[in-house]
Design a protein around this motif. Sequence first.
Motif, PDB file in Angstrom:
ATOM      1  N   ILE A   1     -15.701 -11.179 -38.542  1.00  0.00           N
ATOM      2  CA  ILE A   1     -16.105 -12.373 -38.032  1.00  0.00           C
ATOM      3  C   ILE A   1     -15.193 -13.171 -37.160  1.00  0.00           C
ATOM      4  CG2 ILE A   1     -17.509 -14.608 -38.417  1.00  0.00           C
ATOM      5  CD1 ILE A   1     -18.897 -12.983 -40.792  1.00  0.00           C
ATOM      6  N   ILE A   2     -13.830 -13.301 -37.920  1.00  0.00           N
ATOM      7  CA  ILE A   2     -13.010 -14.212 -37.115  1.00  0.00           C
ATOM      8  C   ILE A   2     -12.392 -13.359 -35.946  1.00  0.00           C
ATOM      9  CG2 ILE A   2     -10.588 -14.814 -37.436  1.00  0.00           C
ATOM     10  CD1 ILE A   2     -10.932 -15.323 -40.423  1.00  0.00           C
ATOM     11  N   ALA A   3     -12.266 -11.985 -35.837  1.00  0.00           N
ATOM     12  CA  ALA A   3     -11.867 -11.154 -34.749  1.00  0.00           C
ATOM     13  C   ALA A   3     -13.069 -11.321 -33.604  1.00  0.00           C
ATOM     14  CB  ALA A   3     -11.712  -9.846 -35.394  1.00  0.00           C
ATOM     15  N   GLU A   4     -14.320 -11.152 -34.105  1.00  0.00           N
ATOM     16  CA  GLU A   4     -15.348 -11.028 -33.057  1.00  0.00           C
ATOM     17  C   GLU A   4     -15.324 -12.408 -32.535  1.00  0.00           C
ATOM     18  OE1 GLU A   4     -18.908  -9.635 -31.537  1.00  0.00           O
ATOM     19  OE2 GLU A   4     -17.690  -8.576 -32.866  1.00  0.00           O
ATOM     20  N   THR A   5     -15.179 -13.387 -33.120  1.00  0.00           N
ATOM     21  CA  THR A   5     -15.291 -14.913 -32.803  1.00  0.00           C
ATOM     22  C   THR A   5     -14.231 -15.142 -31.805  1.00  0.00           C
ATOM     23  OG1 THR A   5     -16.489 -15.670 -34.725  1.00  0.00           O
ATOM     24  CG2 THR A   5     -15.484 -17.258 -33.236  1.00  0.00           C
ATOM     25  N   ALA A   6     -12.830 -14.699 -32.136  1.00  0.00           N
ATOM     26  CA  ALA A   6     -11.698 -14.838 -31.173  1.00  0.00           C
ATOM     27  C   ALA A   6     -11.872 -13.996 -29.960  1.00  0.00           C
ATOM     28  CB  ALA A   6     -10.487 -14.439 -32.042  1.00  0.00           C
ATOM     29  N   GLN A   7     -12.334 -12.945 -30.105  1.00  0.00           N
ATOM     30  CA  GLN A   7     -12.332 -12.014 -28.849  1.00  0.00           C
ATOM     31  C   GLN A   7     -13.382 -12.774 -27.861  1.00  0.00           C
ATOM     32  OE1 GLN A   7     -14.062  -8.197 -29.565  1.00  0.00           O
ATOM     33  NE2 GLN A   7     -13.811  -7.380 -27.685  1.00  0.00           N
ATOM     34  N   HIS A   8     -14.713 -13.144 -28.162  1.00  0.00           N
ATOM     35  CA  HIS A   8     -15.484 -13.652 -27.503  1.00  0.00           C
ATOM     36  C   HIS A   8     -15.094 -15.114 -26.916  1.00  0.00           C
ATOM     37  CE1 HIS A   8     -17.705 -10.246 -27.395  1.00  0.00           C
ATOM     38  NE2 HIS A   8     -18.174 -10.225 -28.538  1.00  0.00           N
ATOM     39  N   ALA A   9     -14.337 -15.815 -27.853  1.00  0.00           N
ATOM     40  CA  ALA A   9     -13.886 -16.982 -27.119  1.00  0.00           C
ATOM     41  C   ALA A   9     -12.863 -16.900 -26.128  1.00  0.00           C
ATOM     42  CB  ALA A   9     -13.072 -17.798 -28.224  1.00  0.00           C
ATOM     43  N   GLY A  10     -12.101 -15.708 -26.109  1.00  0.00           N
ATOM     44  CA  GLY A  10     -11.407 -15.479 -24.968  1.00  0.00           C
ATOM     45  C   GLY A  10     -12.186 -14.937 -23.842  1.00  0.00           C
ATOM     46  N   HIS A  11     -13.273 -14.151 -23.929  1.00  0.00           N
ATOM     47  CA  HIS A  11     -14.111 -13.821 -23.069  1.00  0.00           C
ATOM     48  C   HIS A  11     -14.789 -15.152 -22.423  1.00  0.00           C
ATOM     49  CE1 HIS A  11     -14.954  -9.869 -24.884  1.00  0.00           C
ATOM     50  NE2 HIS A  11     -14.051  -9.691 -24.281  1.00  0.00           N
ATOM     51  N   ALA A  12     -15.138 -15.989 -23.225  1.00  0.00           N
ATOM     52  CA  ALA A  12     -15.880 -17.413 -22.746  1.00  0.00           C
ATOM     53  C   ALA A  12     -14.822 -18.152 -21.979  1.00  0.00           C
ATOM     54  CB  ALA A  12     -16.074 -18.186 -23.869  1.00  0.00           C
ATOM     55  N   ASP A  13     -13.449 -18.298 -22.373  1.00  0.00           N
ATOM     56  CA  ASP A  13     -12.556 -18.973 -21.420  1.00  0.00           C
ATOM     57  C   ASP A  13     -12.409 -18.427 -20.119  1.00  0.00           C
ATOM     58  OD1 ASP A  13     -10.674 -21.028 -21.466  1.00  0.00           O
ATOM     59  OD2 ASP A  13      -9.154 -19.695 -21.947  1.00  0.00           O
TER      60      ASP A  13
END
Length: 166
Positions: free
Chosen positions: A141-153
């Motif tokens: 869940i941490i990895a998924e959130t971090a990956q998509h936070a990068g996409h969002a940025d």
Amino acid sequence: MSATTTSTELADLLSTLATHRGFLRFTVQGLSDEQARRTPTASALSLGGLIKHVRAVEESWMRFAVGGAELMESVEADWENGFRMLEHETLAGLLADYEETAAKTERLLADLDLDTSHPLPVAPWFEPGASRSVRRVVLHIIAETAQHAGHADILRETIDGQKTMG
């Protein structure tokens, strides 16, 4: 592991998850619903859709953490609209739902043993017969959130130039 070690580890995991949730939420501050629906890059990703997806993934994996593959698969995934912010959805509503999921995750994890494992569902991307511990679920869940936070940025910077960091 002792209860103190487990509680310290859980606190560290939840703190890390909260940090990446914060990065994801930061990317949508001040946006309109229309902006959150936009897909400004070559991909089909939108900011609202990313928040919706990360929430759904977290809920799915937490069902797994609680009751294994059977509970995980008890809610059918919306593969067609899982990454899309639909016309009837609002950014405020998606964020409120995400906050609700975050709080539920923290409540559930307080009562789960990080060492408990369940067999993974049958899927081509999982090794046959493999299991995953609650600890690995939280790390995922941490990895998924971090990956998509990068996409969002990247999406936010494309929309109006705002950067999460920098």
